[in-house]
Motif scaffolding. Structure first.
Motif, PDB file in Angstrom:
ATOM      1  N   ALA A   1       0.807  -1.391  -0.553  1.00  0.00           N
ATOM      2  CA  ALA A   1       0.309   0.202   0.403  1.00  0.00           C
ATOM      3  C   ALA A   1       0.608   0.854  -0.135  1.00  0.00           C
ATOM      4  O   ALA A   1       1.703   1.534   0.966  1.00  0.00           O
ATOM      5  N   GLY A   2       0.154   2.036  -0.756  1.00  0.00           N
ATOM      6  CA  GLY A   2       1.474   3.380  -0.881  1.00  0.00           C
ATOM      7  C   GLY A   2       0.214   5.010  -1.004  1.00  0.00           C
ATOM      8  O   GLY A   2      -0.726   4.657  -1.538  1.00  0.00           O
ATOM      9  N   ARG A   3       0.155   5.641  -0.179  1.00  0.00           N
ATOM     10  CA  ARG A   3      -0.465   7.295  -0.180  1.00  0.00           C
ATOM     11  C   ARG A   3      -0.034   7.991  -1.511  1.00  0.00           C
ATOM     12  O   ARG A   3       1.466   8.243  -2.315  1.00  0.00           O
ATOM     13  N   ILE A   4      -1.088   8.455  -2.256  1.00  0.00           N
ATOM     14  CA  ILE A   4      -0.673   8.523  -3.748  1.00  0.00           C
ATOM     15  C   ILE A   4      -0.635  10.276  -3.187  1.00  0.00           C
ATOM     16  O   ILE A   4      -1.244  11.129  -2.930  1.00  0.00           O
ATOM     17  N   VAL A   5       0.693  11.340  -3.915  1.00  0.00           N
ATOM     18  CA  VAL A   5       1.377  12.573  -3.028  1.00  0.00           C
ATOM     19  C   VAL A   5       1.304  12.678  -4.275  1.00  0.00           C
ATOM     20  O   VAL A   5       1.647  14.487  -4.397  1.00  0.00           O
ATOM     21  N   GLU A   6       2.019  12.351  -5.620  1.00  0.00           N
ATOM     22  CA  GLU A   6       1.651  13.007  -6.983  1.00  0.00           C
ATOM     23  C   GLU A   6       1.187  12.773  -7.806  1.00  0.00           C
ATOM     24  O   GLU A   6       1.260  11.357  -8.181  1.00  0.00           O
ATOM     25  N   VAL A   7       0.479  13.539  -8.884  1.00  0.00           N
ATOM     26  CA  VAL A   7       0.424  12.656 -10.372  1.00  0.00           C
ATOM     27  C   VAL A   7       0.312  13.327 -11.136  1.00  0.00           C
ATOM     28  O   VAL A   7       0.723  14.859 -10.899  1.00  0.00           O
ATOM     29  N   GLU A   8       0.148  13.646 -12.295  1.00  0.00           N
ATOM     30  CA  GLU A   8      -0.424  14.470 -13.462  1.00  0.00           C
ATOM     31  C   GLU A   8      -1.384  14.095 -14.086  1.00  0.00           C
ATOM     32  O   GLU A   8      -1.813  12.830 -14.770  1.00  0.00           O
ATOM     33  N   ALA A   9      -1.891  14.876 -15.018  1.00  0.00           N
ATOM     34  CA  ALA A   9      -3.326  14.473 -15.654  1.00  0.00           C
ATOM     35  C   ALA A   9      -2.177  14.575 -16.995  1.00  0.00           C
ATOM     36  O   ALA A   9      -1.603  16.222 -17.801  1.00  0.00           O
ATOM     37  N   TYR A  10      -3.195  13.463 -18.511  1.00  0.00           N
ATOM     38  CA  TYR A  10      -2.680  13.943 -19.193  1.00  0.00           C
ATOM     39  C   TYR A  10      -4.299  14.365 -20.044  1.00  0.00           C
ATOM     40  O   TYR A  10      -4.834  13.043 -20.287  1.00  0.00           O
ATOM     41  N   LEU A  11      -4.741  14.868 -20.898  1.00  0.00           N
ATOM     42  CA  LEU A  11      -6.060  15.135 -20.970  1.00  0.00           C
ATOM     43  C   LEU A  11      -5.414  14.871 -22.761  1.00  0.00           C
ATOM     44  O   LEU A  11      -4.173  14.551 -23.276  1.00  0.00           O
ATOM     45  N   GLY A  12      -7.260  14.581 -23.902  1.00  0.00           N
ATOM     46  CA  GLY A  12      -7.400  13.863 -24.475  1.00  0.00           C
ATOM     47  C   GLY A  12      -6.919  14.445 -25.675  1.00  0.00           C
ATOM     48  O   GLY A  12      -5.884  14.238 -26.666  1.00  0.00           O
ATOM     49  N   ALA A  13      -7.690  15.771 -25.982  1.00  0.00           N
ATOM     50  CA  ALA A  13      -7.866  16.747 -26.169  1.00  0.00           C
ATOM     51  C   ALA A  13      -6.402  17.800 -25.807  1.00  0.00           C
ATOM     52  O   ALA A  13      -7.026  17.769 -24.992  1.00  0.00           O
ATOM     53  N   ASP A  14      -5.988  18.581 -26.858  1.00  0.00           N
ATOM     54  CA  ASP A  14      -5.394  19.664 -26.734  1.00  0.00           C
ATOM     55  C   ASP A  14      -4.512  19.657 -25.332  1.00  0.00           C
ATOM     56  O   ASP A  14      -3.785  20.242 -25.191  1.00  0.00           O
ATOM     57  N   ASP A  15      -3.362  18.536 -25.644  1.00  0.00           N
ATOM     58  CA  ASP A  15      -2.172  18.050 -25.258  1.00  0.00           C
ATOM     59  C   ASP A  15      -1.006  17.163 -26.027  1.00  0.00           C
ATOM     60  O   ASP A  15      -1.575  16.226 -26.018  1.00  0.00           O
ATOM     61  N   ALA A  16      -0.440  18.195 -26.492  1.00  0.00           N
ATOM     62  CA  ALA A  16       0.592  17.900 -27.376  1.00  0.00           C
ATOM     63  C   ALA A  16       1.286  16.744 -26.284  1.00  0.00           C
ATOM     64  O   ALA A  16       2.053  15.419 -27.771  1.00  0.00           O
ATOM     65  N   ALA A  17       1.208  16.677 -24.820  1.00  0.00           N
ATOM     66  CA  ALA A  17       2.485  15.469 -24.750  1.00  0.00           C
ATOM     67  C   ALA A  17       1.641  14.496 -24.496  1.00  0.00           C
ATOM     68  O   ALA A  17       2.380  13.678 -23.368  1.00  0.00           O
ATOM     69  N   ALA A  18       0.870  14.034 -24.304  1.00  0.00           N
ATOM     70  CA  ALA A  18      -0.162  13.066 -23.926  1.00  0.00           C
ATOM     71  C   ALA A  18       0.130  11.712 -25.093  1.00  0.00           C
ATOM     72  O   ALA A  18       0.463  12.201 -26.480  1.00  0.00           O
ATOM     73  N   HIS A  19      -0.078  10.914 -24.848  1.00  0.00           N
ATOM     74  CA  HIS A  19       0.653   9.990 -25.905  1.00  0.00           C
ATOM     75  C   HIS A  19      -0.625   9.587 -26.943  1.00  0.00           C
ATOM     76  O   HIS A  19      -0.680   8.908 -27.302  1.00  0.00           O
ATOM     77  N   SER A  20      -1.526  10.149 -25.946  1.00  0.00           N
ATOM     78  CA  SER A  20      -3.235   9.733 -27.032  1.00  0.00           C
ATOM     79  C   SER A  20      -3.106  11.182 -27.853  1.00  0.00           C
ATOM     80  O   SER A  20      -3.476  10.570 -28.777  1.00  0.00           O
ATOM     81  N   ALA A  21      -1.918  11.788 -27.783  1.00  0.00           N
ATOM     82  CA  ALA A  21      -2.199  12.544 -28.866  1.00  0.00           C
ATOM     83  C   ALA A  21      -2.216  13.092 -30.446  1.00  0.00           C
ATOM     84  O   ALA A  21      -2.844  13.398 -30.793  1.00  0.00           O
TER      85      ALA A  21
END
Length: 210
Positions: free
Chosen positions: A42-62
């Motif tokens: 078990a580990g508490r989530i302390v850091e995440v990043e959002a990746y958007l579907g549209a309008d996000d060139a950094a997302a793998h789904s871009a």
DNA sequence: ATATCGATTATCT
DNA sequence: GATAATCGATATG
């Protein structure tokens, strides 16, 4: 904080069926769980990043759906695991309804349970707080500590009661969320889509002391 | 303390 | 053939 038994209940699918930015905030303070036989990690989530579907060139789904990123376009609450730099796996959870891409990268956890098993898989021994930090502070590190691989976990439904990998709420409440640009990307560098628990020592990078 | 660099491979151009 | 949502080791102040 609820007793250990209470965190067996996975977060429901509707939790992930909304915008990744909203899910990111909601995920901070929740717990990533892994069941391996009689061992519980078990580990508490302390850091995440959002990746958007549209309008996000950094997302793998871009660039649209491919074999690799198919999970991001699928139903919410599923694990998207990718292999990077020939070395590391990274864990995401899909967001938004089936057909709409979106996801969240897990970047750092605060280890809660199964520390010895995590250390063993990370190939380190835990003596000081410095070693404890290196267990799960970083997307590649937490994936290794939890034994996450593409073959084993990609596409897994994290909301299924039968899943050996899931997300849970143990009652912890986050005091303050801090938002910053994302780490390690070359496109859409400025977007404020990295969410951290302010002041938490297990956030990746040069620390987060105040 | 920060900076730079090599590892190593699935995926896409 | 180039690149990548990283990490750990090494070099330098």
């Amino acid at each position: 904080m609820k007793p250990p038994g209470a965190v067996r209940q996975p977060l429901p699918r509707i939790f992930f069926d909304v915008d990744p930015r909203r899910v990111s905030r909601a995920l901070l303070g929740k717990v990533l769980m892994r069941r391996e036989g009689k061992t519980l990690l078990a580990g508490r989530i302390v850091e995440v990043e959002a990746y958007l579907g549209a309008d996000d060139a950094a997302a793998h789904s871009a660039a649209g759906p491919t074999a690799r990123n198919a999970v991001l376009f699928g139903p919410p609450g599923h694990a998207y695991v990718y292999f990077i730099y020939g070395n590391h796996f990274c864990l995401n959870v899909s967001c938004l309804p089936d057909g709409v891409a979106g996801g969240i990268l897990f970047r750092a956890l605060e280890p809660l349970q199964g520390l010895e098993e995590m250390a063993q898989r990370r190939g380190i021994s835990i003596k000081g707080s410095r070693d404890l930090r290196s267990l799960t502070s970083g997307p590649g590190r937490l994936a290794e500590a939890f034994g996450i691989t593409r073959e084993r976990d990609n596409g897994k439904d994290l909301t299924a009661a039968s899943s050996d990998l899931w997300l849970a709420d143990d009652g912890f409440r986050v005091r303050r969320v801090q938002v910053t640009p994302r780490i390690g990307i070359n496109k859409a560098v400025e977007l404020p889509l990295r969410y951290i628990i302010a002041g938490n020592d297990f956030v990746s990078g040069r620390g987060n002391r105040q």
